[in-house]
Design an enzyme around this catalytic site. Structure first.
Site, PDB file in Angstrom:
ATOM      1  CB  SER A 171     -35.680  88.209   8.796  1.00 56.66           C
ATOM      2  OG  SER A 171     -34.740  87.395   8.139  1.00 56.66           O
ATOM      3  CD  GLN A 207     -33.316  86.887   4.837  1.00 54.21           C
ATOM      4  OE1 GLN A 207     -33.948  86.868   5.885  1.00 54.21           O
ATOM      5  NE2 GLN A 207     -33.388  85.895   3.956  1.00 54.21           N
ATOM      6  CG  HIS A 218     -38.715  88.518   6.206  1.00 52.23           C
ATOM      7  ND1 HIS A 218     -39.681  87.538   6.273  1.00 52.23           N
ATOM      8  CD2 HIS A 218     -37.569  87.892   5.806  1.00 52.23           C
ATOM      9  CE1 HIS A 218     -39.142  86.370   5.948  1.00 52.23           C
ATOM     10  NE2 HIS A 218     -37.872  86.551   5.652  1.00 52.23           N
ATOM     11  CD  GLU A 223     -32.969  85.237  11.313  1.00 48.81           C
ATOM     12  OE1 GLU A 223     -33.899  84.420  11.354  1.00 48.81           O
ATOM     13  OE2 GLU A 223     -33.112  86.415  10.919  1.00 48.81           O
ATOM     14  CG  HIS A 224     -30.529  84.341   7.712  1.00 49.22           C
ATOM     15  ND1 HIS A 224     -31.598  85.153   8.052  1.00 49.22           N
ATOM     16  CD2 HIS A 224     -31.015  83.076   7.671  1.00 49.22           C
ATOM     17  CE1 HIS A 224     -32.678  84.405   8.208  1.00 49.22           C
ATOM     18  NE2 HIS A 224     -32.353  83.147   7.984  1.00 49.22           N
ATOM     19  CG  ASP A 257     -35.313  81.689   4.426  1.00 50.36           C
ATOM     20  OD1 ASP A 257     -34.849  81.578   5.571  1.00 50.36           O
ATOM     21  OD2 ASP A 257     -35.234  82.736   3.749  1.00 50.36           O
ATOM     22  CD  GLU A 314     -20.948  70.581  49.836  1.00 43.56           C
ATOM     23  OE1 GLU A 314     -22.046  69.987  49.883  1.00 43.56           O
ATOM     24  OE2 GLU A 314     -20.401  70.949  48.767  1.00 43.56           O
ATOM     25  CG  HIS A 323     -26.502  65.182  51.243  1.00 47.14           C
ATOM     26  ND1 HIS A 323     -27.388  66.005  51.892  1.00 47.14           N
ATOM     27  CD2 HIS A 323     -26.736  65.350  49.909  1.00 47.14           C
ATOM     28  CE1 HIS A 323     -28.120  66.651  51.009  1.00 47.14           C
ATOM     29  NE2 HIS A 323     -27.751  66.257  49.786  1.00 47.14           N
TER      30      HIS A 323
END
Length: 454
Positions: free
Chosen positions: A263, A285, A288, A352-353, A386, A440, A445
């Site tokens: 985190s 944070q 963690h 992340e945050h 969270d 092509e 096709h």
């Protein structure tokens, strides 16, 4: 009690790259490339594999063994790495155990889960993709269709703490998307698949598949399937370095949510911020452990106030020692020239945050492109996201939010187009298809068009 310390960086000098280098170094240490493994983890690796393998080598070995040997390898690694000797029949948590955990759980927790579920469902339902059909011209129907992924596996950590919140933030968005089958894996620990609160949460949400296994071996079992656990189509949820590396390895066999690591948070604050609030947000944070927590401010006096608050608050917290170590290893207090430089530094880190505690946070978020989730104002701590606000807390880390998105109900949908032309509409567009196909050299096709126009 160990002495508190956190690095401070003065980034005001435009000729100095100290702040950018500090952010880059912190991000690198917390990425899978950083080889962030605890001493216990290294000791266990040596014991199990009888040589000092790197984390990547450990994961490659485990995943290869589970892919080839199935349930027997899963059980073998569950015993050697988690210390739990289980039979194949004991891997799956019996439905009676889920019911018993729900009956035993704190009634207030169950009521809380129900309220949070409503919040998540409301938000995830509002952002859910819907089929879109257009008719650009007569005889043409073009649809973008969204179909839920059939079977999803969820990793729930269970090493140092129990995480019923992870069950909610992953399973509920999947349910909103319409996923039919959800399998939860959690390590066979008191905080994992033997945890009453986690099991009760699963039962409350209607999840009936819970397995007592974790780590890279659980990821491999979900990806490749085995006798005890049918394979899934997508794996989501957080975990340690080995889980992250395993998810990366099996990507392609199955889909995954992201290459997530530990985190991280950046707090941008000005003179209006409360130093006690800022310190608590950094610690939240850091606890963690590992977790990166960085303050960026252009108010020089705030740095000293926050540093003092950090030292004081850490003494009173149950996980204070863990947070203290994380702040020393992965934290920083950075002094910027002004708000513009603070935004530039934040974008270079792509956290992340992101928490913006300023007088006018709305004006700053407009200048920042890269953050997994942003929280605006003095009364919007990351903990709201969270646990209860509605968006999922499973977010890209390590700078990957430059291209990756956080988990949502839309993560569990597979999109595909549906095209339908009438004969007259084909006749109108057909010559354009034939022209390009023949250029092509793909004459078959072209023929598939012209044969319908004879």
């Amino acid at each position: 009690m160990s002495e508190f310390s956190i690095q401070t960086v003065d980034a005001r000098d435009p000729s100095s790259d100290d702040a950018v280098e500090t952010l880059a170094a912190l991000r690198e240490k917390l990425s899978p490339r950083g080889d962030l493994v605890s001493p216990r983890g290294r000791e266990l690796t040596q014991k199990v594999f009888r040589k000092p393998l790197t984390p990547v080598e450990v994961v490659e070995t485990i995943c290869r063994d589970v892919q080839s040997d199935g349930t027997s390898a899963l059980l073998r690694y569950t015993k050697s790495l988690d210390g739990a000797e289980l039979s194949a029949a004991e891997l799956r948590v019996p439905e009676e155990d889920l019911k018993a955990a729900h009956a035993k759980a704190d009634g207030n927790l169950i009521e809380t889960i129900r309220r949070i579920r409503d919040n998540i469902v409301e938000f995830q339902s509002a952002i859910l993709h819907r089929d879109v059909t257009i008719t650009p011209r007569p005889g043409v129907s073009l649809t973008q269709r969204y179909v839920p992924i059939p079977r999803v596996g969820i990793c729930v950590p269970g090493g140092a703490a129990a995480y019923p919140s992870t069950v909610m933030m992953t399973a509920i968005p999947a349910q909103v998307a319409g996923v039919d089958e959800i399998a939860v894996v959690a390590p066979p620990t008191p905080f994992g698949s033997y945890n009453t609160d986690m099991l009760a949460t699963c039962h409350e949400l209607g999840i009936k598949e819970v397995y007592r296994c974790g780590g890279a071996q659980a990821v491999a079992a979900m990806a490749y399937g085995c006798d005890a656990m049918p394979a899934v189509d997508k794996i989501v949820g957080p975990g340690n370095l080995f889980v992250a590396l395993a998810k990366k390895l099996v990507f392609g066999t199955v889909d995954i949510d992201s290459f997530a690591g530990p985190s991280e948070v950046i707090v941008i604050a000005d003179e209006s911020a409360d130093a006690a609030f800022v310190a608590s947000d950094l610690i939240a944070q850091a606890e963690h452990s590992p977790g990166s927590a960085i303050l960026i401010t252009w108010d020089e006096s705030l740095i000293a106030k926050v540093e003092s608050e950090l030292a004081e608050q850490l003494q009173a917290l149950e996980r204070g020692d863990l947070a203290r170590d994380a702040l020393a290893d992965f934290g920083a207090l950075i002094l910027a020239r002004d708000a513009d430089q603070a935004c530039e530094l934040t974008d270079s880190f792509a956290p992340e945050h992101l928490q913006i505690e300023t007088r006018n946070p709305e004006s700053l978020i407009e200048k920042i492109r890269h953050s997994g989730a942003a929280f605006l104002g003095h009364h919007t701590p990351v903990a709201l996201g969270d646990y209860a606000a509605g968006p999922s807390h499973v977010l890209p880390t390590g700078g990957t939010c430059r291209w990756a998105a956080g988990l949502s109900a839309n993560s569990f949908l597979r999109s595909g187009s549906v095209t339908q032309f009438t004969e007259s509409a084909l006749a109108e567009i057909g010559p354009d298809v034939i022209t390009v196909a023949e250029k092509e050299g793909l004459t078959a096709h072209a023929r598939s068009i012209s044969i319908r126009q004879c």
